[in-house]
Design a protein around this motif. Structure first.
Motif, PDB file in Angstrom:
ATOM      1  N   ASN A 112       0.814 -59.051  22.112  1.00 18.52           N
ATOM      2  CA  ASN A 112       0.217 -60.375  22.269  1.00 18.52           C
ATOM      3  C   ASN A 112      -1.136 -60.403  21.568  1.00 18.52           C
ATOM      4  O   ASN A 112      -2.122 -59.879  22.087  1.00 18.52           O
ATOM      5  N   GLU A 113      -1.185 -61.014  20.409  1.00 18.46           N
ATOM      6  CA  GLU A 113      -2.398 -61.065  19.596  1.00 18.46           C
ATOM      7  C   GLU A 113      -3.545 -61.775  20.304  1.00 18.46           C
ATOM      8  O   GLU A 113      -4.711 -61.572  19.971  1.00 18.46           O
ATOM      9  N   SER A 114      -3.227 -62.596  21.291  1.00 23.74           N
ATOM     10  CA  SER A 114      -4.258 -63.378  21.972  1.00 23.74           C
ATOM     11  C   SER A 114      -4.880 -62.669  23.158  1.00 23.74           C
ATOM     12  O   SER A 114      -5.692 -63.257  23.869  1.00 23.74           O
ATOM     13  N   MET A 115      -4.488 -61.425  23.416  1.00 22.96           N
ATOM     14  CA  MET A 115      -5.102 -60.699  24.525  1.00 22.96           C
ATOM     15  C   MET A 115      -6.601 -60.624  24.305  1.00 22.96           C
ATOM     16  O   MET A 115      -7.068 -60.335  23.194  1.00 22.96           O
TER      17      MET A 115
ATOM     18  N   GLY B 184       2.727 -59.515  28.217  1.00 28.23           N
ATOM     19  CA  GLY B 184       2.726 -58.127  27.787  1.00 28.23           C
ATOM     20  C   GLY B 184       1.895 -57.254  28.694  1.00 28.23           C
ATOM     21  O   GLY B 184       1.423 -57.678  29.752  1.00 28.23           O
ATOM     22  N   ASN B 185       1.679 -56.013  28.261  1.00 31.44           N
ATOM     23  CA  ASN B 185       0.955 -55.025  29.064  1.00 31.44           C
ATOM     24  C   ASN B 185      -0.094 -54.336  28.211  1.00 31.44           C
ATOM     25  O   ASN B 185       0.146 -53.996  27.055  1.00 31.44           O
TER      26      ASN B 185
ATOM     27  N   SER C 261       0.052 -68.850  28.888  1.00 32.58           N
ATOM     28  CA  SER C 261      -0.356 -69.821  27.867  1.00 32.58           C
ATOM     29  C   SER C 261      -1.110 -69.159  26.724  1.00 32.58           C
ATOM     30  O   SER C 261      -1.352 -69.779  25.694  1.00 32.58           O
ATOM     31  N   ALA C 262      -1.498 -67.893  26.904  1.00 35.62           N
ATOM     32  CA  ALA C 262      -2.288 -67.192  25.895  1.00 35.62           C
ATOM     33  C   ALA C 262      -1.443 -66.330  24.980  1.00 35.62           C
ATOM     34  O   ALA C 262      -1.964 -65.484  24.275  1.00 35.62           O
ATOM     35  N   VAL C 263      -0.126 -66.530  24.975  1.00 31.74           N
ATOM     36  CA  VAL C 263       0.757 -65.634  24.236  1.00 31.74           C
ATOM     37  C   VAL C 263       0.820 -66.003  22.754  1.00 31.74           C
ATOM     38  O   VAL C 263       1.053 -67.152  22.385  1.00 31.74           O
ATOM     39  N   ASP C 264       0.588 -65.012  21.904  1.00 34.04           N
ATOM     40  CA  ASP C 264       0.766 -65.142  20.455  1.00 34.04           C
ATOM     41  C   ASP C 264       1.405 -63.846  19.982  1.00 34.04           C
ATOM     42  O   ASP C 264       0.734 -62.908  19.584  1.00 34.04           O
TER      43      ASP C 264
END
Length: 433
Positions: A365-368, A412-413, A384-387
């Motif tokens: 997830n690039e937005s982490m 993700g983790n 909502s922050a998933v990329d």
């Protein structure tokens, strides 16, 4: 002046199989070995879905995992000159991360990727030899010992009781230099392999603090990233596969002495189901199929291939790989289970994750919010922050929960939001002889 992080020499019961080699050596302590013999993972502890367990019997749950099958046991010789010879692979290694030889392993021993490559190009001389080279990712991974414990999520500063994924009886090692602003987990050793599917330059590295392979960007926050490294010499055929299609649904690798099933199992299963599938398999006249350990599975990765560049899995075209749709809705290829447990530093739940190898995109997830800097394990729930994107590269070795519901990890983790699938695919292996 920087103060070194203490070298961890923790003794672990899994290291009992490590001994000094006795083979006759040639060419300056190099055993006369060619090909691609795979060093065993050094994992002798049995695990269930959460922690260590007693030795299972044939037919029991969790029979057939890594500890069941002991391959080429690690065997090293300390040459007394700053080098170590691996008697299984025929490779000679530098024996320390203290490259400036000031008696301290710290940030000052690291170099940028270009500087590391320049050592080889400049005929770097060490211990009287000038034929050192930067290792491939398969050569570097040969040193990985899964008797180690992943320190992801560890927030302490003391390294007492921590066990790295490299044999500290033979290799001088230290965790990351916290006095220079590093985290203990910053022990990324660079290889010559780059992620061919990445939009940015990423070099594959082995991290002996967390027991993983991933692609690391060569720059960080606008500056060149620095890496640990260990140079190698000898056995220039190591890591080179020699595949033969046997015409019966199996592929033999004469370099490693392993036979593989040409097809995977065609569906995602949890870890216990993967073990059961392997142990009950009869195919092409053989009944001794098993789930490969992490190092065996990584041996068949083709790091010149990726979904982005060859529209294929990162494996020789002789093999067939089931196509999947990944978290970003893209055509992709699976994570494959190994029989190796990715043990961590905690107690009571130290064996809940199993090692896999990504033969397609290693999604994250690039937005982490912590971005590409982190390697600690955390989980967020803001879907909502998933990329989703390929954050680690095809050929990465990561880990997944052995059981559970992947929907419990919607973003993700960990700090890079590693995609959690739980139900991964299986490709079986057996020894040719």
């Amino acid at each position: 002046m920087l103060i070194s992080v203490a070298i961890s020499c923790s003794d672990d019961s899994d290291n009992d199989n490590v001994d000094e080699g006795t083979e006759e050596s040639v060419d300056g302590n190099l055993p006369d070995i060619t090909g691609f013999p795979i060093v065993d993972t050094n994992q002798s502890t049995y695990y269930d879905n959460s922690t260590s367990m007693s030795t299972p019997s044939v037919g029991d749950d969790f029979y057939g995992q890594d500890a069941t099958y002991q391959g080429n046991q690690p065997s090293y010789t300390d040459n007394g000159d700053g080098t170590v010879t691996d008697n299984v692979t025929g490779l000679m290694w530098q024996n320390t991360l203290d490259h400036n030889q000031d008696g301290t392993i710290d940030y000052d021993d690291k170099l940028t990727y270009d500087e590391i490559l320049a050592l080889e190009e400049g005929n770097y001389t060490y211990a009287g030899y000038s034929d050192w080279r930067v290792p491939s990712i398969k050569e570097q991974y040969s040193l990985m010992a899964f008797s180690g414990r992943d320190i992801s999520g560890y927030e302490g500063t003391s390294t007492d009781g921590l066990t790295p994924f490299i044999n500290t009886d033979y290799f001088d090692y230290a965790y990351g230099d916290t006095n220079a602003g590093e985290r203990l987990i910053d022990v990324q050793c660079a290889s010559t392999n780059v992620s061919v599917g990445s939009a940015i330059e990423m070099v594959f590295g082995v991290n002996f603090a967390d027991g993983r392979i991933k692609g690391y960007g060569t720059t960080m926050m606008g500056q060149d990233k620095v890496f640990n490294y260990l140079l190698v010499r000898g056995n220039t055929t190591y890591g080179v596969n020699d595949f033969t299609d046997n015409g019966d649904g199996t592929i033999s690798d004469e370099a490693t002495g392993l036979m593989w099933m040409q097809d995977d199992n065609g569906e995602g299963v949890n870890w216990k189901e993967a073990l059961s599938h392997a142990e009950s398999m009869e195919f092409a006249g053989y009944t001794d199929w098993r789930l490969p350990n992490a190092k065996e599975l990584q041996s068949i990765v083709d790091y010149t291939r990726s979904p982005q560049t060859t529209s294929s899995a990162a494996i020789d075209p002789l093999f067939n790989s089931t196509q999947i749709t990944n978290e970003a809705g893209e055509a992709d290829y699976p994570f494959y289970w190994s029989g190796t447990t990715h043990a961590n530093w905690t107690s009571g739940n130290d064996g809940a994750w199993g090692a896999y190898v990504a033969f397609g995109r290693a999604m994250g997830n690039e937005s982490m919010p912590t971005g590409p800097m982190g390697d600690t394990s955390t989980t967020t729930t803001d879907s909502s922050a998933v990329d989703w994107t390929d954050v680690h590269g095809a050929g990465a070795q990561r880990s997944d929960p052995k059981d559970g519901d992947p929907d419990d990890y919607p973003t993700g983790n960990g700090p890079q939001g590693d995609a959690v699938r739980v139900f991964n695919y299986v490709r079986l292996v057996r020894n040719i002889n």
